[in-house]
Design a protein around this motif. Structure first.
Motif, PDB file in Angstrom:
ATOM      1  N   VAL A  44       0.876  -1.172   0.000  1.00 56.12           N
ATOM      2  CA  VAL A  44       0.000   0.000   0.000  1.00 56.12           C
ATOM      3  C   VAL A  44       0.913   1.222   0.000  1.00 56.12           C
ATOM      4  O   VAL A  44       1.429   1.624   1.033  1.00 56.12           O
ATOM      5  N   LYS A  45       1.123   1.764  -1.197  1.00 53.89           N
ATOM      6  CA  LYS A  45       2.028   2.904  -1.354  1.00 53.89           C
ATOM      7  C   LYS A  45       1.350   4.188  -0.907  1.00 53.89           C
ATOM      8  O   LYS A  45       0.138   4.341  -1.057  1.00 53.89           O
ATOM      9  N   SER A  46       2.162   5.114  -0.426  1.00 60.57           N
ATOM     10  CA  SER A  46       1.607   6.432  -0.144  1.00 60.57           C
ATOM     11  C   SER A  46       1.331   7.143  -1.470  1.00 60.57           C
ATOM     12  O   SER A  46       2.174   7.142  -2.354  1.00 60.57           O
ATOM     13  N   PRO A  47       0.143   7.743  -1.612  1.00 64.83           N
ATOM     14  CA  PRO A  47      -0.154   8.473  -2.865  1.00 64.83           C
ATOM     15  C   PRO A  47       0.453   9.872  -2.889  1.00 64.83           C
ATOM     16  O   PRO A  47      -0.095  10.784  -3.497  1.00 64.83           O
ATOM     17  N   THR A  48       1.600  10.034  -2.260  1.00 69.15           N
ATOM     18  CA  THR A  48       2.237  11.350  -2.145  1.00 69.15           C
ATOM     19  C   THR A  48       2.372  12.045  -3.497  1.00 69.15           C
ATOM     20  O   THR A  48       2.045  13.218  -3.622  1.00 69.15           O
ATOM     21  N   TYR A  49       2.891  11.316  -4.497  1.00 74.19           N
ATOM     22  CA  TYR A  49       3.130  11.937  -5.806  1.00 74.19           C
ATOM     23  C   TYR A  49       2.031  11.665  -6.812  1.00 74.19           C
ATOM     24  O   TYR A  49       1.793  12.454  -7.714  1.00 74.19           O
ATOM     25  N   PHE A  72     -11.833  -4.275  -5.358  1.00 73.39           N
ATOM     26  CA  PHE A  72     -12.266  -5.521  -4.742  1.00 73.39           C
ATOM     27  C   PHE A  72     -13.528  -5.970  -5.471  1.00 73.39           C
ATOM     28  O   PHE A  72     -14.089  -5.218  -6.265  1.00 73.39           O
ATOM     29  N   SER A  73     -13.999  -7.184  -5.177  1.00 76.72           N
ATOM     30  CA  SER A  73     -15.153  -7.677  -5.933  1.00 76.72           C
ATOM     31  C   SER A  73     -16.395  -6.828  -5.698  1.00 76.72           C
ATOM     32  O   SER A  73     -17.171  -6.590  -6.623  1.00 76.72           O
ATOM     33  N   GLU A  74     -16.589  -6.355  -4.487  1.00 78.94           N
ATOM     34  CA  GLU A  74     -17.831  -5.646  -4.145  1.00 78.94           C
ATOM     35  C   GLU A  74     -17.693  -4.122  -4.118  1.00 78.94           C
ATOM     36  O   GLU A  74     -18.694  -3.416  -4.067  1.00 78.94           O
ATOM     37  N   GLN A  75     -16.452  -3.642  -4.061  1.00 75.01           N
ATOM     38  CA  GLN A  75     -16.273  -2.185  -3.943  1.00 75.01           C
ATOM     39  C   GLN A  75     -14.842  -1.801  -4.338  1.00 75.01           C
ATOM     40  O   GLN A  75     -13.964  -2.657  -4.456  1.00 75.01           O
ATOM     41  N   SER A  76     -14.657  -0.520  -4.560  1.00 76.78           N
ATOM     42  CA  SER A  76     -13.320   0.011  -4.827  1.00 76.78           C
ATOM     43  C   SER A  76     -12.924   0.941  -3.696  1.00 76.78           C
ATOM     44  O   SER A  76     -13.777   1.528  -3.029  1.00 76.78           O
ATOM     45  N   VAL A  77     -11.608   1.059  -3.499  1.00 78.41           N
ATOM     46  CA  VAL A  77     -11.097   1.963  -2.478  1.00 78.41           C
ATOM     47  C   VAL A  77     -10.177   2.964  -3.158  1.00 78.41           C
ATOM     48  O   VAL A  77      -9.331   2.585  -3.973  1.00 78.41           O
ATOM     49  N   PHE A  78     -10.362   4.238  -2.851  1.00 78.60           N
ATOM     50  CA  PHE A  78      -9.517   5.301  -3.384  1.00 78.60           C
ATOM     51  C   PHE A  78      -8.829   5.991  -2.218  1.00 78.60           C
ATOM     52  O   PHE A  78      -9.490   6.519  -1.318  1.00 78.60           O
ATOM     53  N   HIS A  79      -7.507   5.926  -2.231  1.00 78.50           N
ATOM     54  CA  HIS A  79      -6.704   6.510  -1.162  1.00 78.50           C
ATOM     55  C   HIS A  79      -6.017   7.759  -1.712  1.00 78.50           C
ATOM     56  O   HIS A  79      -5.154   7.673  -2.577  1.00 78.50           O
ATOM     57  N   PHE A  80      -6.421   8.901  -1.225  1.00 81.67           N
ATOM     58  CA  PHE A  80      -5.898  10.183  -1.698  1.00 81.67           C
ATOM     59  C   PHE A  80      -4.873  10.762  -0.720  1.00 81.67           C
ATOM     60  O   PHE A  80      -5.013  10.599   0.498  1.00 81.67           O
ATOM     61  N   ASP A  81      -3.892  11.452  -1.268  1.00 88.37           N
ATOM     62  CA  ASP A  81      -3.061  12.351  -0.463  1.00 88.37           C
ATOM     63  C   ASP A  81      -3.002  13.653  -1.251  1.00 88.37           C
ATOM     64  O   ASP A  81      -2.326  13.752  -2.277  1.00 88.37           O
ATOM     65  N   LEU A  82      -3.735  14.637  -0.792  1.00 87.10           N
ATOM     66  CA  LEU A  82      -3.895  15.879  -1.566  1.00 87.10           C
ATOM     67  C   LEU A  82      -2.886  16.953  -1.179  1.00 87.10           C
ATOM     68  O   LEU A  82      -3.017  18.105  -1.594  1.00 87.10           O
ATOM     69  N   TYR A  83      -1.872  16.566  -0.387  1.00 88.00           N
ATOM     70  CA  TYR A  83      -0.889  17.549   0.090  1.00 88.00           C
ATOM     71  C   TYR A  83      -0.281  18.351  -1.059  1.00 88.00           C
ATOM     72  O   TYR A  83      -0.051  19.541  -0.939  1.00 88.00           O
ATOM     73  N   ARG A  84      -0.020  17.675  -2.174  1.00 88.56           N
ATOM     74  CA  ARG A  84       0.641  18.324  -3.305  1.00 88.56           C
ATOM     75  C   ARG A  84      -0.329  18.851  -4.376  1.00 88.56           C
ATOM     76  O   ARG A  84       0.100  19.265  -5.450  1.00 88.56           O
ATOM     77  N   LEU A  85      -1.588  18.810  -4.068  1.00 92.88           N
ATOM     78  CA  LEU A  85      -2.568  19.323  -5.026  1.00 92.88           C
ATOM     79  C   LEU A  85      -2.414  20.847  -5.100  1.00 92.88           C
ATOM     80  O   LEU A  85      -2.508  21.538  -4.093  1.00 92.88           O
ATOM     81  N   ALA A  86      -2.147  21.342  -6.306  1.00 89.80           N
ATOM     82  CA  ALA A  86      -1.900  22.776  -6.444  1.00 89.80           C
ATOM     83  C   ALA A  86      -3.200  23.571  -6.343  1.00 89.80           C
ATOM     84  O   ALA A  86      -3.257  24.616  -5.716  1.00 89.80           O
ATOM     85  N   ASP A  87      -4.237  23.039  -6.940  1.00 88.40           N
ATOM     86  CA  ASP A  87      -5.516  23.736  -7.024  1.00 88.40           C
ATOM     87  C   ASP A  87      -6.627  22.693  -6.880  1.00 88.40           C
ATOM     88  O   ASP A  87      -6.598  21.685  -7.579  1.00 88.40           O
ATOM     89  N   PRO A  88      -7.588  22.919  -5.997  1.00 88.89           N
ATOM     90  CA  PRO A  88      -8.642  21.928  -5.802  1.00 88.89           C
ATOM     91  C   PRO A  88      -9.379  21.561  -7.100  1.00 88.89           C
ATOM     92  O   PRO A  88      -9.878  20.450  -7.243  1.00 88.89           O
ATOM     93  N   GLU A  89      -9.368  22.490  -8.046  1.00 85.42           N
ATOM     94  CA  GLU A  89     -10.059  22.273  -9.315  1.00 85.42           C
ATOM     95  C   GLU A  89      -9.453  21.112 -10.120  1.00 85.42           C
ATOM     96  O   GLU A  89     -10.124  20.496 -10.939  1.00 85.42           O
ATOM     97  N   GLU A  90      -8.163  20.829  -9.843  1.00 83.26           N
ATOM     98  CA  GLU A  90      -7.492  19.693 -10.489  1.00 83.26           C
ATOM     99  C   GLU A  90      -8.271  18.397 -10.295  1.00 83.26           C
ATOM    100  O   GLU A  90      -8.217  17.500 -11.133  1.00 83.26           O
ATOM    101  N   LEU A  91      -8.955  18.299  -9.164  1.00 87.44           N
ATOM    102  CA  LEU A  91      -9.726  17.077  -8.867  1.00 87.44           C
ATOM    103  C   LEU A  91     -10.769  16.831  -9.945  1.00 87.44           C
ATOM    104  O   LEU A  91     -11.057  15.687 -10.301  1.00 87.44           O
TER     105      LEU A  91
END
Ligand code: ADP
Ligand code: MG
Length: 153
Positions: free
Chosen positions: A58-63, A71-90
């Motif tokens: 489980v890598k850190s999503p730093t970059y 997974f079969s029943e669901q997906s997991v999204f692990h965010f690290d937004l520390y380096r997000l320049a602008d929220p609009e990028e999302l």
């Protein structure tokens, strides 16, 4: 109950706590993770992702900003937004689709994504207490309350 506190003596305890939370997330959840650098947000997320059935790294999503796990029943999204320049990028990343129904989103530094993230069901705050960490979980809505109830039982 709307708030629970736990003292986690070492990083193994933080991973174990994440694993313990995992079965309570079957219906999906948006979880905001707060705490200084090194407080244990990624360590906790590692436990959740492994607890949901992921056996590899489980890598850190730093970059990468986000790491996803299917997974079969669901997906997991692990965010690290520390380096997000602008929220609009999302918006350009197409994250809107990530927040569907029963998916789990673990979001480090949600402050950086303000205005472009769904409301949290649950917040997790980690604070240094020497080598240990004080973890505080707060339910923000009925779904969050249900998760805390499932965790206690
Ligand atoms: P964050 O994602 O909040 O920046 P990380 O989880 O990447 O933090 O790093 C936490 C660091 O602190 C790791 O090096 C981990 O080994 C160490 N650590 C020491 N005690 C604890 C604890 N009780 N819980 C979590 N991490 C701990
Ligand atoms: Mg981190």
């Amino acid at each position: 109950t709307k708030q629970l506190n736990f003292l986690l003596p070492d990083s193994d305890a933080t991973v174990a706590f994440g694993k313990r939370l995992a079965p309570a997330l079957k219906q999906g959840a948006v979880i905001y993770l707060y705490g200084d650098l090194g407080a244990g947000k990624t360590t906790f997320s590692r436990g959740v992702v492994q607890g949901l059935g992921h056996n590899g790294n489980v890598k850190s999503p730093t970059y990468t900003l986000v790491e996803s796990y299917q997974f079969s029943e669901q997906s997991v999204f692990h965010f690290d937004l520390y380096r997000l320049a602008d929220p609009e990028e999302l918006e350009f990343m197409g994250v809107r689709d990530y927040f569907a129904d029963n998916n789990v989103s673990l979001i480090e530094w949600p402050q950086r994504g303000e205005g472009f993230l769904p409301e949290a069901d649950l917040t997790v705050s980690l604070a240094y207490e020497g080598e240990a960490r004080q973890l505080t979980m707060t339910a923000k809505n009925v779904r969050g309350i249900a998760i805390l109830a499932a965790l206690k039982s």
